[in-house]
Design an enzyme around this catalytic site. Structure first.
Site, PDB file in Angstrom:
ATOM      1  N   SER A 252      29.704  75.554  19.805  1.00  9.38           N
ATOM      2  CA  SER A 252      29.503  76.999  19.734  1.00  9.38           C
ATOM      3  C   SER A 252      30.748  77.689  19.172  1.00  9.38           C
ATOM      4  O   SER A 252      30.646  78.623  18.368  1.00  9.38           O
ATOM      5  CB  SER A 252      29.173  77.536  21.134  1.00  9.38           C
ATOM      6  OG  SER A 252      28.797  78.883  21.075  1.00  9.38           O
TER       7      SER A 252
ATOM      8  N   LYS B 167      24.954  76.550  25.980  1.00 13.32           N
ATOM      9  CA  LYS B 167      23.497  76.359  25.885  1.00 13.32           C
ATOM     10  C   LYS B 167      22.992  75.429  26.972  1.00 13.32           C
ATOM     11  O   LYS B 167      23.764  74.635  27.547  1.00 13.32           O
ATOM     12  CB  LYS B 167      23.108  75.802  24.514  1.00 13.32           C
ATOM     13  CG  LYS B 167      23.764  74.471  24.108  1.00 13.32           C
ATOM     14  CD  LYS B 167      23.107  73.228  24.649  1.00 13.32           C
ATOM     15  CE  LYS B 167      23.815  71.953  24.225  1.00 13.32           C
ATOM     16  NZ  LYS B 167      23.447  70.768  25.019  1.00 13.32           N
TER      17      LYS B 167
ATOM     18  N   ASP C 290      25.437  69.658  16.761  1.00 13.25           N
ATOM     19  CA  ASP C 290      25.051  70.832  17.547  1.00 13.25           C
ATOM     20  C   ASP C 290      25.444  72.190  16.947  1.00 13.25           C
ATOM     21  O   ASP C 290      24.788  73.185  17.228  1.00 13.25           O
ATOM     22  CB  ASP C 290      25.636  70.733  18.970  1.00 13.25           C
ATOM     23  CG  ASP C 290      24.791  69.826  19.866  1.00 13.25           C
ATOM     24  OD1 ASP C 290      23.649  69.507  19.478  1.00 13.25           O
ATOM     25  OD2 ASP C 290      25.272  69.442  20.943  1.00 13.25           O
TER      26      ASP C 290
END
Ligand code: C5P
Length: 300
Positions: free
Chosen positions: A109, A12, A141
Site C-alpha cells: 500500500s 487490506k 499486491d
C-alpha cells in the site's frame, strides 16, 4: 502549500483468496476479492534531490536496519522515475502504523501511495492503468492499492477490477506480536498442494454479493492459506481454532499471520477483544474503507 503531498496508505483484508493453479513463471494464478480498511500508514512526499526515506510511527522499529532500497515505497519511486525518464528526487516520510509482515498489505500500500502521490505531485498524468502496471513491477499486491475500496484481483495480482464498495459490519483484526511475524508469503504459496486449488467459485460468490449491495457474511469468505496455517503458522491456527470452538469464525488475512472476524450486530465485542488478547494477539476494531477515502491525498 509548499509542494508536498500527504497520501493515505490503507491496509487490506481478503474477503476471498483462491489459488487456481501454479504458473510456469513461479507465481500462482489467484482470484481474490480485497478490501481496504481504515487502519492506514501516512506517506508524505516532499521535494528532494535524491530518493530519501524516513520512517516514523509505532511500526517503524520493525523496519529498522532494513536497507532503504528494499523498501517497497522506495522501489515504487525508482520505478516511476525510470518511467518518467527524468532525474528526480523525493523525500518520503512514512508514518508506519500497519503491522509489518502481517498479511495486511502495508508495504504494498505504501508503494501504491508513492505512485499515486508522485503522479500528482510531478503532474505526470499517467492514467490509472499505467500506474497499476508500474505497481505490478514492484510486487503482486501493489496494483490493488492503486484502485482501493473493494476489488477483484486476478493473474498473479496485477489484474484488478474495481467493484462497488462492499457493505460489511465492523471487523475485529488480530495481529501476532512482531517476533512471530516474518516474510512467509513465498513459503505459504510453496506449501499449497494441487488438491487445495479451487475454481474461483467463492470469489464469484462474494463478487455477486458485493455487486448486489448485500452485506458480506462470514459463511461466504474463503482463504486457501488456512489449509496450510497449522503447518506454517501454528500460533495463528490455534487462535483461530480456539475462537471457532466458541462459535466465532475467523478468517486469515492474506498469507497470514493476522486474522479477522466480522462483528455481527449481536457479537460480544468486549469479550472477543479480551479473548483475542488472551490468545496472544493484538486486537483492533476496524472498518472497511470505501474507495474514495482509500485514494485520498492532500496537498500541504
Ligand atoms: O509478488 P511478490 O513479491 O509479493 O511475491 C512474493 C512471492 O510470493 C513470490 O516470489 C512467489 O513465490 C509468491 N507468489 C506466488 N503467486 C502470486 C503472488 C506471489 O506464488 N500470485
Amino acid at each position: 502549500m509548499n509542494g508536498s503531498l500527504r497520501v493515505i496508505a490503507p491496509a487490506k483484508v481478503n474477503w476471498t483468496l483462491e489459488v487456481l493453479r501454479a504458473r510456469p513463471d513461479g507465481y500462482h494464478e489467484v482470484r481474490s476479492v480485497l478490501q481496504t480498511i481504515d487502519l492506514h500508514d501516512v506517506v508524505t512526499l516532499l521535494p528532494g534531490a535524491e530518493i530519501e526515506l524516513q520512517i516514523a510511527g509505532p511500526e517503524a522499529g520493525a523496519l529498522a536496519g532494513a536497507p532503504q532500497e528494499s523498501n517497497l515505497a522506495v522501489r515504487a519511486a525508482v520505478a516511476l522515475i525510470r518511467r518518467a525518464g527524468a532525474k528526480r528526487g523525493v523525500r518520503i516520510l512514512l508514518e508506519k502504523n500497519i503491522p509489518v509482515a502481517a498479511g495486511l498489505g502495508g508495504g504494498s500500500s505504501d508503494a501504491a501511495a508513492v505512485l499515486r502521490g508522485l503522479n500528482r505531485l510531478w503532474d505526470l498524468q499517467l492514467p490509472p492503468e499505467n500506474l497499476a502496471e508500474l505497481a505490478g513491477e514492484v510486487g503482486s499486491d501493489p496494483p490493488f492499492f492503486c484502485v482501493g475500496g473493494t476489488a477483484l484481483v486476478a493473474g498473479r495480482g496485477e489484474r484488478v477490477e474495481p467493484l462497488p464498495d462492499a457493505v460489511s459490519p465492523p471487523i475485529l483484526l488480530a495481529t501476532p506480536p512482531r517476533d512471530e511475524r516474518g516474510e512467509k508469503t513465498a513459503a505459504m504459496f510453496g506449501a499449497l498442494l494441487p488438491a487445495m486449488f479451487t475454481a474461483g467459485d467463492a470469489t464469484i460468490g462474494v463478487r455477486e454479493t458485493v455487486d448486489a449491495r448485500r452485506p458480506i457474511v462470514s459463511e461466504e469468505l474463503y482463504n486457501v492459506f488456512e489449509r496450510v496455517t497449522a503447518e506454517l503458522q501454528p500460533a495463528t491456527a490455534m487462535a483461530m481454532e480456539a475462537l471457532r470452538l466458541q462459535g466465532h469464525t475467523a478468517h486469515l488475512c492474506g498469507a497470514g499471520p493476522s486474522f479477522f472476524l466480522l462483528l455481527a450486530r449481536e457479537a460480544p465485542v468486549d469479550a472477543l477483544l479480551a479473548r483475542t488478547r488472551d490468545l496472544g494477539f493484538e486486537p483492533r476494531v476496524v472498518q472497511p474503507l470505501p474507495r474514495r477515502a482509500a485514494l485520498a491525498q492532500r496537498s500541504e
